[in-house]
Design a protein around this motif. Structure first.
Motif, PDB file in Angstrom:
ATOM      1  N   LYS A 296      13.468 -82.142  48.552  1.00 53.34           N
ATOM      2  CA  LYS A 296      13.083 -82.178  47.114  1.00 53.34           C
ATOM      3  C   LYS A 296      14.139 -83.133  46.666  1.00 53.34           C
ATOM      4  O   LYS A 296      13.731 -84.297  45.972  1.00 53.34           O
ATOM      5  N   ARG A 297      15.326 -83.070  46.992  1.00 57.61           N
ATOM      6  CA  ARG A 297      16.476 -83.675  46.522  1.00 57.61           C
ATOM      7  C   ARG A 297      16.394 -85.242  46.972  1.00 57.61           C
ATOM      8  O   ARG A 297      16.579 -86.396  46.333  1.00 57.61           O
ATOM      9  N   VAL A 298      15.990 -85.166  48.345  1.00 56.60           N
ATOM     10  CA  VAL A 298      16.022 -86.720  48.817  1.00 56.60           C
ATOM     11  C   VAL A 298      14.588 -87.376  48.284  1.00 56.60           C
ATOM     12  O   VAL A 298      14.896 -88.696  47.926  1.00 56.60           O
ATOM     13  N   VAL A 299      13.476 -86.634  48.232  1.00 58.21           N
ATOM     14  CA  VAL A 299      12.493 -87.440  47.600  1.00 58.21           C
ATOM     15  C   VAL A 299      12.700 -87.826  46.065  1.00 58.21           C
ATOM     16  O   VAL A 299      12.345 -88.768  45.808  1.00 58.21           O
ATOM     17  N   ASP A 300      13.225 -86.908  45.373  1.00 59.95           N
ATOM     18  CA  ASP A 300      13.343 -87.108  43.881  1.00 59.95           C
ATOM     19  C   ASP A 300      14.395 -88.480  43.600  1.00 59.95           C
ATOM     20  O   ASP A 300      14.277 -89.178  42.813  1.00 59.95           O
ATOM     21  N   ARG A 301      15.405 -88.506  44.710  1.00 64.44           N
ATOM     22  CA  ARG A 301      16.347 -89.555  44.474  1.00 64.44           C
ATOM     23  C   ARG A 301      15.967 -90.955  45.100  1.00 64.44           C
ATOM     24  O   ARG A 301      16.439 -91.907  44.443  1.00 64.44           O
ATOM     25  N   TYR A 302      15.428 -90.781  46.244  1.00 68.91           N
ATOM     26  CA  TYR A 302      15.093 -92.172  46.864  1.00 68.91           C
ATOM     27  C   TYR A 302      13.727 -92.260  47.460  1.00 68.91           C
ATOM     28  O   TYR A 302      13.431 -93.256  48.093  1.00 68.91           O
ATOM     29  N   GLY A 303      12.791 -91.325  47.035  1.00 68.72           N
ATOM     30  CA  GLY A 303      11.163 -91.489  47.533  1.00 68.72           C
ATOM     31  C   GLY A 303      10.781 -92.769  47.135  1.00 68.72           C
ATOM     32  O   GLY A 303       9.440 -93.076  47.480  1.00 68.72           O
ATOM     33  N   ASP A 304      11.178 -93.327  45.919  1.00 69.97           N
ATOM     34  CA  ASP A 304      10.651 -94.560  45.336  1.00 69.97           C
ATOM     35  C   ASP A 304      10.514 -95.615  46.626  1.00 69.97           C
ATOM     36  O   ASP A 304       9.520 -96.795  46.378  1.00 69.97           O
ATOM     37  N   ASP A 305      11.390 -95.620  47.581  1.00 73.28           N
ATOM     38  CA  ASP A 305      11.019 -96.606  48.601  1.00 73.28           C
ATOM     39  C   ASP A 305       9.782 -96.570  49.351  1.00 73.28           C
ATOM     40  O   ASP A 305       9.536 -97.501  49.844  1.00 73.28           O
ATOM     41  N   VAL A 306       9.275 -95.309  49.416  1.00 74.17           N
ATOM     42  CA  VAL A 306       8.013 -95.213  50.295  1.00 74.17           C
ATOM     43  C   VAL A 306       6.923 -94.562  49.498  1.00 74.17           C
ATOM     44  O   VAL A 306       5.804 -94.436  49.961  1.00 74.17           O
ATOM     45  N   THR A 307       7.090 -94.258  48.198  1.00 74.63           N
ATOM     46  CA  THR A 307       6.000 -93.850  47.561  1.00 74.63           C
ATOM     47  C   THR A 307       5.726 -94.529  45.979  1.00 74.63           C
ATOM     48  O   THR A 307       6.950 -94.516  45.412  1.00 74.63           O
ATOM     49  N   LEU A 308       4.478 -94.586  45.768  1.00 79.67           N
ATOM     50  CA  LEU A 308       4.223 -94.918  44.293  1.00 79.67           C
ATOM     51  C   LEU A 308       3.648 -94.047  43.532  1.00 79.67           C
ATOM     52  O   LEU A 308       2.436 -93.380  43.850  1.00 79.67           O
ATOM     53  N   ALA A 309       4.219 -93.902  42.373  1.00 79.77           N
ATOM     54  CA  ALA A 309       3.648 -92.657  41.334  1.00 79.77           C
ATOM     55  C   ALA A 309       2.425 -93.252  40.680  1.00 79.77           C
ATOM     56  O   ALA A 309       2.654 -94.461  40.068  1.00 79.77           O
ATOM     57  N   ASP A 310       1.448 -92.522  40.316  1.00 81.53           N
ATOM     58  CA  ASP A 310       0.309 -93.087  39.631  1.00 81.53           C
ATOM     59  C   ASP A 310       0.659 -93.464  38.343  1.00 81.53           C
ATOM     60  O   ASP A 310       0.113 -94.700  37.716  1.00 81.53           O
ATOM     61  N   TYR A 311       1.703 -92.936  37.698  1.00 80.78           N
ATOM     62  CA  TYR A 311       1.875 -93.406  36.310  1.00 80.78           C
ATOM     63  C   TYR A 311       2.594 -94.728  36.134  1.00 80.78           C
ATOM     64  O   TYR A 311       2.728 -95.555  35.134  1.00 80.78           O
ATOM     65  N   GLN A 312       3.255 -95.111  37.405  1.00 82.65           N
ATOM     66  CA  GLN A 312       3.843 -96.543  37.398  1.00 82.65           C
ATOM     67  C   GLN A 312       2.638 -97.777  37.375  1.00 82.65           C
ATOM     68  O   GLN A 312       2.908 -98.734  36.952  1.00 82.65           O
ATOM     69  N   LEU A 313       1.370 -97.271  37.546  1.00 79.59           N
ATOM     70  CA  LEU A 313       0.159 -98.080  37.525  1.00 79.59           C
ATOM     71  C   LEU A 313      -0.402 -98.381  36.386  1.00 79.59           C
ATOM     72  O   LEU A 313      -1.498 -97.971  35.959  1.00 79.59           O
TER      73      LEU A 313
ATOM     74  N   LEU B 258       5.694 -82.221  51.247  1.00 81.88           N
ATOM     75  CA  LEU B 258       6.736 -82.621  51.001  1.00 81.88           C
ATOM     76  C   LEU B 258       7.776 -83.158  51.859  1.00 81.88           C
ATOM     77  O   LEU B 258       8.409 -84.076  51.938  1.00 81.88           O
ATOM     78  N   SER B 259       7.608 -82.592  52.990  1.00 82.67           N
ATOM     79  CA  SER B 259       8.578 -82.701  54.220  1.00 82.67           C
ATOM     80  C   SER B 259       8.324 -84.003  54.900  1.00 82.67           C
ATOM     81  O   SER B 259       9.132 -84.898  55.219  1.00 82.67           O
ATOM     82  N   ALA B 260       7.000 -84.416  54.763  1.00 80.23           N
ATOM     83  CA  ALA B 260       6.623 -85.661  55.258  1.00 80.23           C
ATOM     84  C   ALA B 260       7.046 -86.898  54.418  1.00 80.23           C
ATOM     85  O   ALA B 260       7.325 -88.017  55.203  1.00 80.23           O
ATOM     86  N   VAL B 261       7.083 -86.572  53.290  1.00 78.89           N
ATOM     87  CA  VAL B 261       7.728 -87.579  52.484  1.00 78.89           C
ATOM     88  C   VAL B 261       9.015 -87.749  52.555  1.00 78.89           C
ATOM     89  O   VAL B 261       9.783 -88.840  52.864  1.00 78.89           O
ATOM     90  N   ALA B 262       9.836 -86.690  52.616  1.00 80.94           N
ATOM     91  CA  ALA B 262      11.210 -86.521  52.864  1.00 80.94           C
ATOM     92  C   ALA B 262      11.744 -87.097  54.098  1.00 80.94           C
ATOM     93  O   ALA B 262      12.713 -88.030  53.942  1.00 80.94           O
ATOM     94  N   ASN B 263      10.896 -86.995  55.180  1.00 84.98           N
ATOM     95  CA  ASN B 263      11.247 -87.551  56.556  1.00 84.98           C
ATOM     96  C   ASN B 263      11.121 -89.049  56.550  1.00 84.98           C
ATOM     97  O   ASN B 263      11.903 -89.912  56.931  1.00 84.98           O
ATOM     98  N   ALA B 264       9.956 -89.578  55.944  1.00 88.85           N
ATOM     99  CA  ALA B 264       9.597 -91.129  55.811  1.00 88.85           C
ATOM    100  C   ALA B 264      10.759 -91.638  55.112  1.00 88.85           C
ATOM    101  O   ALA B 264      11.228 -92.772  55.488  1.00 88.85           O
ATOM    102  N   THR B 265      11.167 -90.872  53.938  1.00 86.94           N
ATOM    103  CA  THR B 265      12.375 -91.495  53.009  1.00 86.94           C
ATOM    104  C   THR B 265      13.644 -91.548  53.846  1.00 86.94           C
ATOM    105  O   THR B 265      14.295 -92.516  53.697  1.00 86.94           O
ATOM    106  N   ALA B 266      13.876 -90.438  54.584  1.00 86.00           N
ATOM    107  CA  ALA B 266      15.074 -90.427  55.408  1.00 86.00           C
ATOM    108  C   ALA B 266      15.135 -91.635  56.601  1.00 86.00           C
ATOM    109  O   ALA B 266      16.199 -92.169  56.973  1.00 86.00           O
TER     110      ALA B 266
END
Length: 258
Positions: free
Chosen positions: A55-72, A150-158
């Protein structure tokens, strides 16, 4: 010495002192070493098998691989995407139902761009909150969303994190300084603004087999050497006022007594 000459010297000295806040501030800035960043950085090792670290990795750097719906929305981004609100609704529909069909060509183009830039979408709607792997098919006319852990997003972020060995020597020194000052006895590291790689902070970085999270540990309000020179200049300017008044008074009294 002639009293009038002394008076003139005092006035000249005073006039030179009056703009001291400006030129002393400039001189302090020009002669000072490069300023430090206002941010203090620290680093911590990340265990991708630990849910809290994921969760820490995704919260800090997940924007590199994830688009949040509210950004649209047009409030967030009215230039990158052609129809951000309609595109958001299409993504939310896919996350709720598994897939969505799109007829609007501008939305199709937006979905193609999103799929090219991001692997996941994040839904904040009640009932579908979570992360989804997005796939765009048939030139954007179909968008599919598969719920992922969450682990899939964390691994992709890493996987996006740079490798220490691929950094330049200067960049490695900057990273090492953060790592060395992130022990329990230290309170982080405040680099110079021109240190190599500091413009990439905060970031994750692999060093050997360990993933480190370099994050913002604190913030410092620093007015810099120019402000300190300005404050000293105020004192010098005040002295200049005294010189001008004393010189003017001495000159006037000498003429009156003459």
């Amino acid at each position: 010495m002639d009293r009038r000459r002394v008076a003139l010297l005092l006035v000249v000295a005073g006039v030179v002192c009056l703009p001291a806040p400006q030129y002393l501030g400039w001189a302090a800035t020009a002669t000072a070493p490069p300023a430090q960043t206002s941010q203090i950085y620290a680093a911590e090792p990340i265990d991708l098998g630990n849910v809290s670290d994921q969760k820490r990795v995704v919260d800090r750097y997940g924007d590199d691989v994830t688009l949040a719906d509210y950004q649209l929305t047009t409030r967030y981004d009215d230039e990158t995407y052609r129809s951000p609100n309609a595109t958001r609704r299409a993504l939310q529909s896919a996350m709720a139902n598994g897939s969505a069909t799109v007829t609007d060509e501008s939305v199709r183009a937006d979905l193609r761009d999103i799929a090219a830039d991001y692997e996941f979408a994040r839904d904040s709607e009640a009932g579908t909150t979570g992360y989804y792997r997005i796939t765009v098919e048939a030139n954007g006319s179909t968008v599919r969303a598969e719920s992922v852990a969450l682990s899939a997003v964390a691994n992709a972020t890493a996987d996006q994190a740079p490798r220490y060995e691929n950094l330049s020597p200067g960049q490695q020194r900057t990273v090492d300084n953060v790592l060395a000052n992130s022990t329990s006895d230290d309170s982080g590291y405040r680099p110079r603004v021109n240190d190599p790689y500091v413009d990439q902070f905060p970031t994750a970085v692999w060093k050997g087999e360990t993933l480190y999270s370099i994050y913002t540990y604190g913030h410092v309000d620093d007015f810099g050497p120019g402000f300190a020179g300005f404050v000293v200049g105020l004192g010098v300017a005040a002295l200049g006022v005294v010189f001008v008044l004393a010189g003017g008074g001495l000159y006037a009294s000498d003429r009156w007594l003459a």
